[in-house]
Design an enzyme around this catalytic site. Structure first.
Site, short mmCIF file in Angstrom:
data_model
loop_
_atom_site.label_atom_id
_atom_site.label_comp_id
_atom_site.label_asym_id
_atom_site.label_seq_id
_atom_site.Cartn_x
_atom_site.Cartn_y
_atom_site.Cartn_z
N LYS A 195 0.89 -0.92 -0.13
CA LYS A 195 0.12 -0.15 0.00
C LYS A 195 0.81 1.26 0.09
O LYS A 195 2.12 0.95 -0.14
CB LYS A 195 -0.89 -0.05 1.22
CG LYS A 195 -1.95 -1.37 1.18
CD LYS A 195 -2.60 -1.46 -0.07
CE LYS A 195 -3.77 -2.40 0.23
NZ LYS A 195 -3.53 -3.72 0.30
C1 LIG Z 1 -4.68 -4.92 0.66
C2 LIG Z 1 -6.24 -5.13 0.93
C3 LIG Z 1 -6.82 -5.73 1.92
C4 LIG Z 1 -6.19 -6.45 3.01
O1 LIG Z 1 -5.18 -5.60 3.63
P1 LIG Z 1 -4.18 -6.40 4.93
O2 LIG Z 1 -3.62 -5.15 5.45
O3 LIG Z 1 -3.25 -7.12 3.86
O4 LIG Z 1 -5.10 -7.10 5.38
C5 LIG Z 1 -8.22 -5.64 1.99
N1 LIG Z 1 -8.92 -5.42 1.12
C6 LIG Z 1 -8.27 -4.41 -0.07
C7 LIG Z 1 -9.33 -4.16 -1.03
C8 LIG Z 1 -6.97 -4.60 -0.14
O5 LIG Z 1 -6.57 -3.69 -1.21
#
Ligand SMILES: *Cc1c(COP(=O)(O)O)cnc(C)c1O
Length: 389
Positions: A195
């Protein structure tokens, strides 16, 4: 360009990866402080700093750091007191956690198609998917670009439904001036290394108003009132509700705090890269070779990703392969959940899914990370060649 060929490692792995985590340099300094503080479990000074950053920046009534966005979504599902058979409306073009969090409570994901422009849930299809068992709508702000929240919130209000925002990709983005993750009742953010603002693994649950804030704190602390005890608000620390351990440790929060301090800079730099891709792709779009992403005028975005829609699955497969041969890693994205084995077992569709099925085959994401700007000439030249031969 051809010179990139021999430079590739023997494994054939691309030289320019799709993602590369950016570090500000301050992370280790903060971790050293956390080490010196001697407070390593959750809710130490760095966790508090991160929560304060989030509430100040977003205006949410409470922010609770979690060990992942997945954890924050699971907390949201617990807070909604879902019982088996309850239904949650959501898009299918999303990460598995959006759906798993509710399935773990016995709820049924009801998948609704997406809009062909923003690739977000098609708000015009939501109402027809509502049944007497519907309890919530879980929206996903794909690529950090907001869903049509005014319409969705009005539908939810009309039918007495909760709104959860999977804002995993949405930090630093806004809808009509309001930060993503604070528009619905509950918002889940991710700080996973893929992210924009990262801590390896990490997340946060935002509560828009005080309704859920106090209980969220208990659910996150294994169902105990430990947090209130430490604040001196109760004289015993005991088991008061269901819950689990959703906290990150202080080392993670120390890392995250350094990233939050640089959030503006990170966003600006990502946006500059996104803008270069977008300007480059304009001529190809005009020539009918691809479709560029849409950013509605009332939304600001965080350049979480640069995706393009190619004309067909075959062309996308060839495009990814061509780029790979030139040392560039471009990638597709989700396998729609409604057609995945677990989606078929635990969920159902609440609309025709033709846009999702189509987009899932044609979308490709380009490398976007701080530092990739130095490689853009090679990437764009390789992409030009792949598109026009
Ligand atoms: C990355 C992501 C998640 C999960 O995030 P984590 O922090 O890895 O649990 C959930 N939903 C979406 C849309 C994502 O892009």
């Amino acid at each position: 360009m051809r010179a990139l060929g021999p430079a590739q490692p023997r494994s054939g792995a691309p030289v320019i990866p799709f993602n590369k985590p950016y570090m500000t340099g301050q992370e280790l300094v903060n971790i050293t402080h956390a080490h010196a503080n001697g407070h390593l479990s959750g809710d130490g000074p760095f966790t508090k700093q991160c929560n304060a950053w989030l509430t100040e920046r977003t205006g949410a009534s409470s922010s609770l750091l979690t060990h992942s966005c997945t954890a924050a979504l699971e907390m949201a599902a617990l807070l909604l007191d879902l019982v088996p058979g309850d239904e949650v409306i959501m898009p299918s073009y999303t990460f598995v956690s959006t759906s798993n969090a509710f399935v773990l409570r016995g709820a049924v994901p009801v998948f609704v198609d997406i809009r062909a422009d923003t690739l977000n849930i098609d708000e015009a299809l939501i109402e027809a998917a509502i049944t007497p068992r519907t309890k919530a709508i879980c929206v996903v702000h794909y690529a950090g670009v907001s869903c049509e929240m005014d319409t969705i919130l009005a539908i939810a209000a009309r039918h007495g439904l909760a709104v959860v925002e999977d804002a995993a990709q949405g930090i630093m983005s806004s809808y009509k001036g309001r930060p993503l993750g604070t528009l619905g009742d509950l918002g889940a953010l991710s700080f996973h290394e893929t992210k924009n603002i990262i801590s390896g693994e990490g997340g946060a649950l935002l509560c828009r108003d005080s309704t859920h804030a106090e209980r969220a704190e208990i659910i996150r602390e294994k169902g105990t009132n430990r947090s209130r005890f430490f604040r001196g608000q109760v004289d015993k620390y005991t088991w008061v509700d269901v819950g689990s351990s959703f906290l990150p440790g202080e080392i993670t929060a120390a890392f995250l705090s350094a990233q939050m301090d640089a959030a503006e800079d990170i966003t600006e730099r990502r946006l500059a890269i996104w803008d270069r891709y977008h300007a480059w792709a304009e001529a190809h779009e005009a020539a009918g070779l691809l479709t560029r992403p849409t950013i509605p005028a009332h939304c600001t975005h965080n350049a979480h990703m640069y995706y393009m829609l190619l004309p067909s699955l075959e062309i996308r497969t060839r495009f990814i392969q061509d780029l790979r041969e030139h040392g560039v890693q471009a990638v597709f994205h989700y396998i729609p959940l409604h057609s995945s084995p677990a989606g078929l077992a635990h969920g159902r569709t609440g609309s025709d899914m033709s846009v999702t099925d189509d987009i899932g085959k044609r979308l490709v994401r380009m490398p976007l990370w701080i530092g990739v700007e130095d490689h853009l000439p090679e990437i764009l030249a390789a992409a030009d060649r792949a598109l026009v031969g």
